[in-house]
Design a protein around this motif. Structure first.
Motif, PDB file in Angstrom:
ATOM      1  N   ALA A  24      -0.249  -1.957  -5.555  1.00 47.96           N
ATOM      2  CA  ALA A  24       0.612  -3.227  -5.876  1.00 47.96           C
ATOM      3  C   ALA A  24       1.296  -3.659  -4.581  1.00 47.96           C
ATOM      4  O   ALA A  24       1.258  -4.820  -4.543  1.00 47.96           O
ATOM      5  N   LYS A  25       1.806  -2.772  -3.828  1.00 44.97           N
ATOM      6  CA  LYS A  25       2.374  -3.307  -2.574  1.00 44.97           C
ATOM      7  C   LYS A  25       1.346  -3.970  -1.627  1.00 44.97           C
ATOM      8  O   LYS A  25       1.577  -4.875  -1.023  1.00 44.97           O
ATOM      9  N   GLN A  27      -1.305  -5.576  -2.546  1.00 41.59           N
ATOM     10  CA  GLN A  27      -1.573  -6.892  -3.011  1.00 41.59           C
ATOM     11  C   GLN A  27      -0.415  -7.843  -2.687  1.00 41.59           C
ATOM     12  O   GLN A  27      -0.793  -9.010  -2.295  1.00 41.59           O
ATOM     13  N   TYR A  28       0.798  -7.450  -2.875  1.00 39.10           N
ATOM     14  CA  TYR A  28       2.124  -8.336  -2.422  1.00 39.10           C
ATOM     15  C   TYR A  28       1.589  -8.497  -1.022  1.00 39.10           C
ATOM     16  O   TYR A  28       2.081  -9.806  -0.586  1.00 39.10           O
ATOM     17  N   ILE A  29       1.562  -7.603  -0.276  1.00 45.74           N
ATOM     18  CA  ILE A  29       1.449  -7.942   1.426  1.00 45.74           C
ATOM     19  C   ILE A  29       0.280  -8.831   1.782  1.00 45.74           C
ATOM     20  O   ILE A  29       0.707  -9.847   2.382  1.00 45.74           O
ATOM     21  N   THR A  31      -0.954 -11.084  -0.598  1.00 45.60           N
ATOM     22  CA  THR A  31      -0.590 -12.577  -0.829  1.00 45.60           C
ATOM     23  C   THR A  31       0.537 -13.137   0.176  1.00 45.60           C
ATOM     24  O   THR A  31       0.522 -14.175   0.420  1.00 45.60           O
ATOM     25  N   LYS A  32       1.402 -12.165   0.645  1.00 47.93           N
ATOM     26  CA  LYS A  32       2.646 -12.575   1.448  1.00 47.93           C
ATOM     27  C   LYS A  32       1.983 -13.392   2.683  1.00 47.93           C
ATOM     28  O   LYS A  32       2.358 -14.238   3.182  1.00 47.93           O
ATOM     29  N   GLN A  35       0.417 -16.507   2.254  1.00 45.55           N
ATOM     30  CA  GLN A  35       1.345 -17.631   2.157  1.00 45.55           C
ATOM     31  C   GLN A  35       2.084 -17.952   3.475  1.00 45.55           C
ATOM     32  O   GLN A  35       2.190 -19.132   3.958  1.00 45.55           O
TER      33      GLN A  35
END
Length: 81
Positions: A24-25, A27-29, A31-32, A35
């Motif tokens: 999950a982390k 995936q967040y990284i 995506t960030k 962005q």
């Protein structure tokens, strides 16, 4: 959910709780990062627009009088206070 790490496929339901937190982390990284990369490209476009505008609209004398640490090649640095 299936994930691939180093060419190997894994089902997240077969991973430990900590491994799923890491997934999950990650995936967040990712995506960030995407962005931030997009934001950087947008900022470059806006910066280039304003530099072009200033070069076309300021008299050459005023451009020459700007401190060198404020205008360098294709970028602008903020004044140091």
């Amino acid at each position: 959910m299936k994930i691939t790490i180093d060419g190997k496929d894994f089902e997240t339901e077969n991973l430990s709780e900590n491994a799923n937190k890491s997934v999950a982390k990650l995936q967040y990284i990712i995506t960030k990062e995407q962005q931030l990369s997009s934001d950087y490209e947008d900022l470059q476009l806006v910066k280039d627009y304003h530099l072009k505008y200033l070069r076309e609209n300021l008299p050459n004398k005023e451009l020459a009088e700007l401190p060198k640490d404020e205008v360098k090649k294709d970028n602008v640095k903020a004044k140091k206070k």
